[in-house]
Structures are given as C-alpha cells and as structure tokens.
Design a protein around this motif. Structure first.
Motif, PDB file in Angstrom:
ATOM      1  N   PHE A 153      -0.176  -5.050   9.423  1.00 59.82           N
ATOM      2  CA  PHE A 153       0.880  -3.964   8.643  1.00 59.82           C
ATOM      3  C   PHE A 153       2.234  -3.990   9.312  1.00 59.82           C
ATOM      4  N   GLY A 154       3.098  -3.858   8.515  1.00 60.39           N
ATOM      5  CA  GLY A 154       4.444  -3.291   8.932  1.00 60.39           C
ATOM      6  C   GLY A 154       4.318  -1.824   9.419  1.00 60.39           C
ATOM      7  N   GLU A 155       5.236  -1.153   9.896  1.00 60.11           N
ATOM      8  CA  GLU A 155       5.630   0.066  10.195  1.00 60.11           C
ATOM      9  C   GLU A 155       5.702   0.970   9.179  1.00 60.11           C
ATOM     10  N   TYR A 170       0.977  -1.203  -0.050  1.00 58.73           N
ATOM     11  CA  TYR A 170       0.017  -0.007  -0.022  1.00 58.73           C
ATOM     12  C   TYR A 170       1.073   1.059  -0.020  1.00 58.73           C
ATOM     13  N   ARG A 179       9.036   5.466   4.836  1.00 60.29           N
ATOM     14  CA  ARG A 179       8.718   6.873   4.820  1.00 60.29           C
ATOM     15  C   ARG A 179       9.816   7.116   3.735  1.00 60.29           C
ATOM     16  N   SER A 188       2.106   7.654  12.142  1.00 59.78           N
ATOM     17  CA  SER A 188       3.291   6.994  11.961  1.00 59.78           C
ATOM     18  C   SER A 188       3.259   5.420  12.334  1.00 59.78           C
ATOM     19  N   GLN A 189       2.154   4.897  12.142  1.00 56.68           N
ATOM     20  CA  GLN A 189       2.432   3.488  12.404  1.00 56.68           C
ATOM     21  C   GLN A 189       1.224   2.714  11.170  1.00 56.68           C
ATOM     22  N   GLY A 190       1.325   1.436  10.892  1.00 57.10           N
ATOM     23  CA  GLY A 190       0.289   0.944   9.884  1.00 57.10           C
ATOM     24  C   GLY A 190      -0.803   0.702  10.551  1.00 57.10           C
ATOM     25  N   PRO A 191      -1.955   0.735   9.931  1.00 53.43           N
ATOM     26  CA  PRO A 191      -3.313   0.189  10.649  1.00 53.43           C
ATOM     27  C   PRO A 191      -3.092  -1.091  11.361  1.00 53.43           C
ATOM     28  N   LEU A 223       3.700   0.778   2.505  1.00 51.46           N
ATOM     29  CA  LEU A 223       3.307  -0.290   3.739  1.00 51.46           C
ATOM     30  C   LEU A 223       3.323  -1.691   3.296  1.00 51.46           C
ATOM     31  N   PHE A 253      -9.270   0.490   1.258  1.00 49.25           N
ATOM     32  CA  PHE A 253      -9.387   1.443   2.721  1.00 49.25           C
ATOM     33  C   PHE A 253     -10.147   2.734   2.012  1.00 49.25           C
ATOM     34  N   LEU A 292      -5.208   4.910   2.706  1.00 49.51           N
ATOM     35  CA  LEU A 292      -4.002   4.010   2.214  1.00 49.51           C
ATOM     36  C   LEU A 292      -4.554   3.729   0.688  1.00 49.51           C
ATOM     37  N   TYR A 317     -10.832   3.206  10.163  1.00 52.29           N
ATOM     38  CA  TYR A 317     -11.427   2.940   8.729  1.00 52.29           C
ATOM     39  C   TYR A 317     -12.388   1.767   9.123  1.00 52.29           C
ATOM     40  N   ILE A 329      -8.754  -5.468  -0.027  1.00 48.64           N
ATOM     41  CA  ILE A 329      -9.030  -4.950   1.180  1.00 48.64           C
ATOM     42  C   ILE A 329      -8.712  -3.581   0.560  1.00 48.64           C
ATOM     43  N   TYR A 347     -10.314  -0.878  11.288  1.00 45.39           N
ATOM     44  CA  TYR A 347      -9.052  -0.638  11.628  1.00 45.39           C
ATOM     45  C   TYR A 347      -8.779   0.542  12.219  1.00 45.39           C
ATOM     46  N   LEU A 372      -5.851  -7.885   8.068  1.00 48.75           N
ATOM     47  CA  LEU A 372      -4.426  -7.598   7.790  1.00 48.75           C
ATOM     48  C   LEU A 372      -3.678  -7.059   8.787  1.00 48.75           C
ATOM     49  N   GLN A 391       0.595   5.415   1.400  1.00 46.90           N
ATOM     50  CA  GLN A 391      -0.052   6.326   2.010  1.00 46.90           C
ATOM     51  C   GLN A 391       0.383   7.669   1.810  1.00 46.90           C
TER      52      GLN A 391
END
Lengths: 115, 111
Positions: A106-108, A35, A111, B41-44, A92, B101, A43, B87, B99, B36, A104, A37
């Motif tokens: 997700f990773g962090e 994804y 950037r 600064s983080q993923g969902p 992501l 968003f 996303l 979300y 999926i 979600y 799902l 963002q």
C-alpha cells in the motif's frame, strides 16, 4: 516489495470540485487497486485499475464518480469527481506482484477533506 | 469470497503473547489466509500468509487447524508499537479473487 508514492498526501477541497490522486510505483506490478478508508473504518475496495482498459468497479462505485486511469504498469490515477463532504476519506493505492500473489503493498494514502 | 469474523478489539500488556483468532467457516479449498497490520495514518502492511498447519516468520506465527475454518495470529512478546488494527483476509488472488478487508481487530497494548 515496492515503493509506492501517492500524491497529494492530503488536500482540502471545495464541494463540487474534482481531484485527481496519482499513484506511482517504482517497479512494474501485475495488479493495481484503489481503496477508500473512512475515519475509524475498514478499507473498501473501489476498483481494480486495469492497464490499457477500463477499470473494474465494485458495487456502489461508478466510473462517472471515480474515473480511473492506468496507462502503464507503474502508474495509475483516481479522480474523485463532483465532491461532497461524504467523499471525505483516505484513498489508498495498492499493488500486487504476480510472484507474490495475495500480498498487497500500500501507499501512504491521500487524505481528502471536502468542505 | 469467504467471510471472516474476528474480535472488534483486544487489550494486552507489553511482553505478553497475543493471539487473535479469525473465523472463516466457508473457506474454499484454494483459499489462502492472510493477515495485515495497519498503524494510524498508514496503509496496511502484510504480516503473514498461510494455507494450513503453521507458518512462522520474524514478525508472527499463524496457526491453522486441519479444518481451516479458523486461524490464529500469534504475536510473541508484544510491545507498545504493536498497537494497530489487524485484518484477517481469506481468498485466492491466484484465481483473480479481489482482496476484501473485513472490520479488523483493534489491538491496544498497555504498558
């Protein structure tokens, strides 16, 4: 659940260069997705990374710009090619387990800033 | 894939119950509803998923009326740390739905 590691976590890149983002999962997963963002936005799905075959891209994303590999069930890479400032975003990696379809992880995120 | 509509933003105060409603008028028979949460600064992060009636876990409750054309995420006694984007997604990945968003709801908890 899963531990998803993305590298790099952040980078500053020059226009025209390419960068490869790695996604490593600590267990085998059914599905892997990439994804994007952009700041303050939701996303956007870039593609589904298919193991052993070409990725499935969403409308507006092409393989030449975002080549993706998935050599096995725990690893994938996304390359952002010939970058421009418009590619500055968070990228992501996410995964889904067959047993937990619809959920799902997700990773962090990575950037990227393109100058 | 069913399109979802939810408020762009909401404010609430610590200790209050917060309800975020999502509309999904063209939900399909096999679609599930999933929520979600995303911190800066983080993923969902997956919160809750349901198909009909009510689902509750340690984090939230999800209320789905009989017609399934909407759903409400309920967060009990929110704290400042619940400030995030929420979300609502509708689909059925069991049949290979992707999926996707929507825009999400930016929830801001005030002291």
């Amino acid at each position: 659940s899963a531990v998803i590691s993305q590298k790099p976590s952040r980078d500053i890149c020059q226009r025209g260069t390419s960068l490869t983002i790695q996604c490593q999962v600590d267990s085998q997963v059914t599905m892997m997705f990439w994804y994007r963002q952009q700041p303050g936005q939701s996303l956007t799905l870039i593609a589904t990374a298919n193991q052993g075959s070409e990725a499935t891209y969403e409308s507006g994303f092409v393989i030449d710009k975002f080549p993706i590999s998935r050599p096995n069930l725990t690893f994938s890479t996304l390359t952002v090619s010939n970058m421009s400032p418009e590619d500055s975003s968070i990228y992501l990696c996410s995964v889904e387990f067959l047993a937990e379809a619809g959920e799902l992880f997700f990773g962090e995120g990575s950037r990227l800033t393109v100058l | 894939l069913a399109k979802t509509t939810q408020p762009i933003s909401m404010d609430s105060y610590e200790g209050q119950e917060v309800n975020i409603t999502c509309s999904h008028n063209n939900i399909a028979t096999n679609d599930y509803i999933t929520w979600y949460q995303q911190f800066p600064s983080q993923g969902p992060r997956f919160i809750i998923q349901g198909y009909k009636t009510k689902v509750t876990n340690e984090v939230a409750s999800l209320f789905i009326p009989a017609d399934r054309k909407s759903s409400t995420l309920s967060l009990p006694r929110v704290s400042l740390s619940d400030t995030a984007v929420y979300y609502c997604l509708v689909g059925d990945t069991r049949r290979d739905d992707k999926i996707i968003f929507g825009k999400g709801t930016r929830l801001h908890i005030l002291p």
